[in-house]
Design an enzyme around this catalytic site. Structure first.
Site, mmCIF file in Angstrom:
data_model
loop_
_atom_site.group_PDB
_atom_site.id
_atom_site.type_symbol
_atom_site.label_atom_id
_atom_site.label_comp_id
_atom_site.label_asym_id
_atom_site.label_seq_id
_atom_site.Cartn_x
_atom_site.Cartn_y
_atom_site.Cartn_z
ATOM 1 N N ASP A 157 0.830 -1.202 0.000
ATOM 2 C CA ASP A 157 0.000 0.000 0.000
ATOM 3 C C ASP A 157 0.867 1.256 0.000
ATOM 4 O OD1 ASP A 157 -2.034 1.830 0.266
ATOM 5 O OD2 ASP A 157 -2.599 1.256 2.295
ATOM 6 N N ASP A 358 -2.473 6.498 -5.646
ATOM 7 C CA ASP A 358 -2.667 5.548 -4.553
ATOM 8 C C ASP A 358 -2.884 4.153 -5.118
ATOM 9 O OD1 ASP A 358 -3.124 4.649 -1.890
ATOM 10 O OD2 ASP A 358 -5.284 4.814 -2.197
#
Length: 480
Positions: A157, A358
Site C-alpha cells: 500500500d 494511490d
C-alpha cells in the site's frame, strides 16, 4: 504522316504530367487515409466486452527484459493464478468493493489538508497480486520475515508506512489467514524495540497514534474502515529475494488484529515515512520502486525495487508533497482529454484539490467540475448506446446487452512536465453487472477534496516511483 516536333514534345509532357499528378494524388490520398486512421485510433478504442469479464484460465507473462532470480510470478487474489485459497474469505461482489472503496477515500480525505505545498525538489522484483485489504481491491506481495525465513503474503500500500504482520500468540484476537501465523520465538533474529528508543519515538508519524510503553514499544494502527492492528514494534530479517536480505528491519508484530484483510498476513507500507520499506531499504535501492497492476484477474503483475523493469519509454512528472501529510505521493494534473480533445478544464480546478496517486484506491476520484466535464464528454461520444441507471458511486453507465464489442473514446490524463497517462481501455469501462457497464471514474463531493488516481487507471503501466529524484513515471505496456 509526319509528326510536328513541338506537338510530339507537348504529347510527352502531357503524358508525364498525367502520371505524375495521378501518382501524387494516390500518395496524397494514402497519406490522408493513414492520417485519418491514426486519428481515429487516437480518439477511440474498440473494446471486446469479453475482455472486461473475469477469465477462468491463468495466463502468466514475463515482465520486461531485466529479469532476475528475484522476479516472481503472482496473480490476482480472486483469479485463476492465485496461490491464496478462496475458502478462507468471502469474495466481495463489485457493489461491496465500491462501497468499501468509498470508505477508504473518505478516510484519505479526512487525513489530508486542503492546502498543498509543492516539494521543490541491482533490482529485486516481488509479486503483485490483487487482493482485499482495508475494504478495497488492493494488491499483495510475498515476503520473508525471520531466521529461518517464514513466508508471509501481505498487502502492499503506497498510502501506508508501517509494515506489520500477525504474530503468535494472538493474545486478544487474530483474523483468519492462509499462511501460518508468524511466531517470533521461532526466529533467532527477532527482538522487540525498547520504548525509550528513537525508533519508537518516530513511530507516531507512521501510525498517527501516541505509543504506549511496557518496557517495549507498542504500536496501534487504525484504518478508515474500522480495521486495526496492535502489538509489539520489533526488528527481524526481511527477505525479498535470495540476494536481497535486510537485517533489523522494523515492523509491527500484531497480536490484536481485526478487519477486512482477506486471508493476507498483514501489510507492506510503501509510503514515504522513515519507517516505510522504501526508507528502510534506501541504502540498497535508493528509494526507487515500481509496480505494474494487470488489467485482468487472470494475468500477473509485479512489484520491483531498485530499477525499472519495463523496456518502454517512461514519461515522468514531478513528485509533490503536502507538508501536513508527507507520506502521500502527490502529483499535479494539468488537464484531461477525451477522444483526443482537451476538455479545457481550468487549472484552478486541479490545484484547489491537489492529487495523490494511490495503489489502494480502486476508482479514480476527480474534483466535481473535472468529473462533470469528463462525464459529459464521454456521454457525447457514447450516444449510440443505451444508458443505464447509476451503479453505486458510478453514474455514467450503459446497458450493453446484445453487444460483443463497443467503441469507447480514449481518455488521457495530463500532468506537469508534458506527461500524458493514456489510460488503458481496461481502466475506462468497468463491468458492473451482466449487461451494465460504467465509466470507471467518480466525482468527489467537494472541490477541496483531494483527487486520487486509482489503481484501475494505473493498470498495464509500470508506475515508477523515483522518490530520491522527486518524480513519478508511467511506462506503457509493462503487463497485461
Amino acid at each position: 504522316m509526319a509528326i510536328n516536333h513541338s506537338s510530339f514534345l507537348f504529347l510527352l509532357l502531357s503524358i508525364f504530367l498525367h502520371f505524375f499528378l495521378f501518382g501524387c494524388s494516390e500518395k496524397i490520398e494514402a497519406y490522408k487515409f493513414g492520417e485519418l486512421t491514426a486519428n481515429l485510433q487516437h480518439q477511440s478504442h474498440v473494446v471486446s466486452l469479453k475482455s472486461l469479464m473475469p477469465s477462468g484460465v491463468c495466463s502468466t507473462q514475463t515482465q520486461g527484459s531485466k529479469t532476475s532470480s528475484g522476479l516472481l510470478q503472482v496473480a490476482h487474489k480472486n483469479g485463476p493464478c492465485s496461490s491464496l485459497k478462496k475458502g478462507n474469505t468471502k469474495v466481495p461482489n463489485f457493489r461491496q468493493i465500491l462501497i468499501d472503496d468509498q470508505t477508504r477515500v473518505k478516510s484519505i480525505h479526512s487525513k489530508i489538508s486542503n492546502h498543498k505545498d509543492p516539494l521543490a525538489d541491482s533490482a529485486v522484483k516481488i509479486p503483485a497480486t490483487s487482493g482485499q485489504s482495508l475494504g478495497t481491491g488492493n494488491y499483495v506481495v510475498n515476503i520473508g520475515i525471520g531466521s529461518p525465513k517464514q513466508q508471509n503474503t501481505v498487502v502492499f500500500d503506497t498510502g501506508s508506512d508501517l509494515t506489520w504482520i500477525q504474530c503468535q500468540p494472538c493474545v486478544v484476537q487474530c483474523y483468519s489467514q492462509q499462511d501460518p501465523i508468524f511466531n517470533p520465538s521461532s526466529s533467532t533474529t527477532y527482538s522487540n524495540i525498547s520504548c525509550n528508543s528513537v525508533a519508537c519515538s518516530q513511530l507516531q508519524s507512521a501510525t498517527g497514534n501516541t505509543q504506549s510503553c511496557r518496557n517495549t514499544c507498542i504500536y496501534l494502527i487504525q484504518y478508515g474502515d474500522g480495521s486495526y492492528s496492535q502489538g509489539y514494534f520489533g526488528t527481524d530479517t526481511l527477505t525479498l529475494s535470495s540476494s536481497d536480505v535486510f537485517p533489523k528491519f522494523q515492523f509491527g508484530c500484531g497480536e490484536n488484529n481485526q478487519g477486512l484483510f482477506g486471508s493476507a498476513d498483514g501489510l507492506l507500507g510503501l509510503g514515504r515515512d522513515q519507517v516505510s520499506v522504501v526508507s528502510q531499504t534506501s541504502r540498497k535501492y535508493g528509494k526507487l520502486f515500481s509496480y505494474c497492476l494487470p488489467a485482468s484477474t487472470s494475468s500477473t503483475g509485479f512489484l520491483a525495487f531498485g530499477s525499472q523493469v519495463g523496456t518502454s519509454s517512461t514519461q515522468y512528472t514531478s513528485l509533490m508533497t503536502d507538508s501536513n501529510n508527507p507520506s502521500f505521493y502527490f502529483l499535479t494534473i494539468t488537464g484531461i482529454s477525451v477522444g483526443g480533445k482537451n476538455l479545457g478544464i481550468p487549472q484552478s480546478v486541479f490545484t484547489t484539490s491537489g492529487t495523490i496517486i494511490d495503489s489502494g484506491t480502486v476508482i479514480t476520484r476527480l474534483a466535481p467540475a473535472a468529473y462533470s466535464a469528463l462525464s459529459s464528454a464521454f456521454r457525447r461520444a457514447m450516444t449510440k448506446y443505451r444508458t443505464a441507471p447509476a451503479y453505486s458511486i458510478l453514474d455514467t453507465c450503459y446497458n450493453l446487452n446484445g453487444y460483443s464489442t463497443v467503441t469507447i473514446p480514449t481518455i488521457a490524463i495530463h500532468f506537469t512536465g508534458g506527461t500524458d497517462l493514456n489510460v488503458d481501455q481496461s481502466g475506462i469501462l468497468v463491468q458492473a453487472s451482466s449487461t451494465q457497464y460504467c465509466l470507471a471514474f467518480a466525482g468527489n463531493n467537494a472541490s477541496t477534496d483531494v483527487e486520487i488516481l486509482g489503481n484501475m487507471q494505473q493498470q498495464t503501466f509500470e508506475v515508477v516511483y523515483n522518490v530520491a529524484s522527486g518524480k513519478v513515471g508511467f511506462g506503457a505496456g509493462a503487463c497485461k
